[in-house]
Design an enzyme around this catalytic site. Structure first.
Site, mmCIF file in Angstrom:
data_model
loop_
_atom_site.group_PDB
_atom_site.id
_atom_site.type_symbol
_atom_site.label_atom_id
_atom_site.label_comp_id
_atom_site.label_asym_id
_atom_site.label_seq_id
_atom_site.Cartn_x
_atom_site.Cartn_y
_atom_site.Cartn_z
ATOM 1 N N LYS A 1 0.825 -1.197 0.000
ATOM 2 C CA LYS A 1 0.000 0.000 0.000
ATOM 3 C C LYS A 1 0.866 1.256 0.000
ATOM 4 O O LYS A 1 1.968 1.291 0.528
ATOM 5 C CB LYS A 1 -0.923 0.021 1.228
ATOM 6 C CG LYS A 1 -1.925 -1.144 1.268
ATOM 7 C CD LYS A 1 -2.922 -1.058 0.136
ATOM 8 C CE LYS A 1 -3.955 -2.175 0.200
ATOM 9 N NZ LYS A 1 -3.423 -3.506 -0.092
ATOM 10 N N ASP A 2 0.306 2.312 -0.560
ATOM 11 C CA ASP A 2 0.984 3.583 -0.775
ATOM 12 C C ASP A 2 1.380 4.250 0.543
ATOM 13 O O ASP A 2 0.661 4.164 1.538
ATOM 14 C CB ASP A 2 0.023 4.502 -1.540
ATOM 15 C CG ASP A 2 0.720 5.596 -2.308
ATOM 16 O OD1 ASP A 2 1.791 6.038 -1.863
ATOM 17 O OD2 ASP A 2 0.183 6.007 -3.346
ATOM 18 N N ARG A 3 2.516 4.941 0.547
ATOM 19 C CA ARG A 3 2.888 5.726 1.720
ATOM 20 C C ARG A 3 2.173 7.078 1.737
ATOM 21 O O ARG A 3 1.942 7.647 2.790
ATOM 22 C CB ARG A 3 4.393 5.929 1.767
ATOM 23 C CG ARG A 3 4.943 7.049 0.901
ATOM 24 C CD ARG A 3 6.352 7.480 1.350
ATOM 25 N NE ARG A 3 7.269 6.368 1.407
ATOM 26 C CZ ARG A 3 8.414 6.323 0.722
ATOM 27 N NH1 ARG A 3 8.733 7.280 -0.105
ATOM 28 N NH2 ARG A 3 9.219 5.311 0.854
#
Length: 356
Positions: free
Chosen positions: A82-84
Site C-alpha cells: 500500500k501507498d505511503r
C-alpha cells in the site's frame, strides 16, 4: 514507442476533457482500505493484524514490526503493498506466539485496529480488492462531469492499465528493465531485477491495451484472444469472435493481454497480430522474456460502488477495484491529467500483481 511511462501515450476510453485537479495535498485525501479475500476463522496458529498506516510504505511497517517484536521477516504475511502517500488499512499476519509482544510495537502514524486468529499465513494476493476514497482538489470541472465519466466506466469497464506506480520515479523503470533483459545492467539484487523486468512486461501490456482502445476493440473480442469470464475466472480461446463478442459487450467476459514469460504462450490469429504489433513498438519479441514465468491480465475491470460527492473546489470519488488494478486508471479517465506521474516509487503500487 518510449518505454518511459506517460498517460498521454495511452488511449483513454472516455472522451471528456476531464475535470483536472490535484491529488494528495494531504494524506487524508487518498484513502485505501483492503478488502479481504476470506473471513477469519477465529482460531489457528496465525494472528492477523488489521493495521492503519499513514506516511509509511508497507515494507517499512514490516521492517519495524520485525525489529520491534522479534518476528522473522519471512514469518510475516501480507496480501498487498500500500501507498505511503495515503491513509491505508490492510491485514498482516504473524505467528500467534508473538501475540503477547505486540504491545512492544509502536510507530508514529501506524495503529493496530483489530486482531483475529486464522489457520494459515496471509499470502501475497490474498485479497479481493481495495476500496478507494479520493479527494480531488482545485478541479476546473466539477462533480457532474466526474459522474458522467463514471457512468461510462460502469457501463463499459475501466481500462486495466498498469499505473505509474509500476514504473518508478520518473517512469524510468522499464528502460532499466530492458537493460536487465539484454544483460547490460549492473544491478545484482534479484528482487529489484524482477521488479524492473515486470515494468517492461507492463509497458508491452499497456501498449496492447491502448491499441485495442484505438481500434474500437475494448468491449469486443478478436479471434485468438484468450478471454476471461468475470464471474468464474475461467479462461478460454476465442475461435469465433462474432459469436463471443456479444458476451463481451454485456460485460460477462473480457480479453486478456499477455505478460510474456516461459509459462505463458503468446496470443494467436488476429489477437496475436495485434500483440505482435505492440511488441514491435519496442523492438521486442516474446523470447526476450524467457527468464520470467509470465501471466495473463484482464484488459478491463469493473469498479464497484462508484460514487461522486461534491466538495468545495472539487469532489470526492469512491470506488472498489479488484486486486491487481490501479486506482490511477480510474482517476486518469476522470481528471485527464498525468495522474501520479511524477510522485511514485517502487512500493507505492495500488496492487502489484502478475508477471513475476
Amino acid at each position: 514507442m518510449s518505454l518511459v511511462f506517460e498517460w498521454a501515450a495511452l488511449r483513454a476510453l472516455t472522451e471528456s476533457v476531464g475535470t483536472g485537479g490535484t491529488l494528495r495535498q494531504e494524506a487524508q485525501d487518498f484513502r485505501v482500505d483492503e478488502v479481504g479475500a476470506y473471513p477469519l476463522s477465529g482460531e489457528g496458529d496465525h494472528l492477523y493484524l488489521h493495521v492503519e498506516k499513514t506516511g509509511h510504505t508497507t515494507a517499512h511497517v514490516l521492517r519495524e514490526l520485525s525489529a520491534q517484536v522479534g518476528v522473522r521477516d519471512r514469518d510475516i504475511g501480507v496480501a498487498g503493498l500500500k501507498d505511503r502517500h495515503a491513509v491505508t488499512t490492510q491485514w498482516l499476519s504473524v505467528p500467534a506466539k508473538y501475540e503477547r509482544r505486540l504491545g512492544e510495537f509502536s510507530l508514529d502514524g501506524v495503529r493496530i485496529l483489530d486482531t483475529g486468529r486464522h489457520g494459515n499465513k496471509l499470502g501475497m494476493g490474498h485479497l479481493r480488492g481495495n476500496r478507494f476514497v479520493v479527494r480531488v482538489r482545485d478541479a476546473a470541472g466539477g462533480a457532474a462531469e466526474a459522474e458522467g465519466v463514471l457512468s461510462t466506466l460502469s457501463a463499459h469497464g475501466v481500462p486495466n492499465y498498469f499505473g505509474p506506480q509500476r514504473f518508478g520515479l520518473g517512469g524510468l523503470n522499464a528502460e532499466e528493465g530492458l537493460r536487465v533483459l539484454r544483460g547490460e545492467s549492473r544491478l545484482r539484487d534479484p528482487r529489484v531485477r524482477r521488479f524492473l523486468v515486470s515494468s517492461v512486461q507492463s509497458a508491452v501490456f499497456n501498449a496492447f491495451l491502448s491499441l485495442r482502445l484505438e481500434r474500437g476493440l475494448f468491449t469486443s473480442l478478436l479471434s485468438g484472444d484468450m478471454a476471461k469470464k468475470h464471474d468464474t475466472g475461467g479462461v478460454f480461446l476465442v475461435e469465433d469472435a462474432a459469436a463471443e463478442s456479444p458476451r463481451a459487450g454485456r460485460g460477462e467476459v473480457s480479453a486478456t493481454g499477455t505478460l510474456f514469460g516461459k509459462k505463458t504462450r503468446p496470443l494467436t490469429l488476429d489477437a496475436g497480430a495485434l500483440e505482435a504489433e505492440a511488441l514491435a513498438l519496442f523492438d521486442l519479441t516474446p523470447t526476450v522474456f524467457a527468464s520470467r514465468r509470465g501471466d495473463r491480465r484482464l484488459t478491463r475491470v469493473f469498479a464497484e460502488g462508484a460514487s461522486v460527492a461534491p466538495q468545495e473546489g472539487g469532489y470526492t470519488l469512491a470506488f472498489t477495484l479488484p486486486k491487481g488494478s490501479f486506482a490511477t486508471s480510474v482517476l486518469r479517465e476522470v481528471m485527464k491529467t498525468e495522474v501520479d506521474r511524477s510522485d511514485t516509487d517502487a512500493d507505492s503500487a495500488d496492487e502489484m500483481g502478475g508477471g513475476e
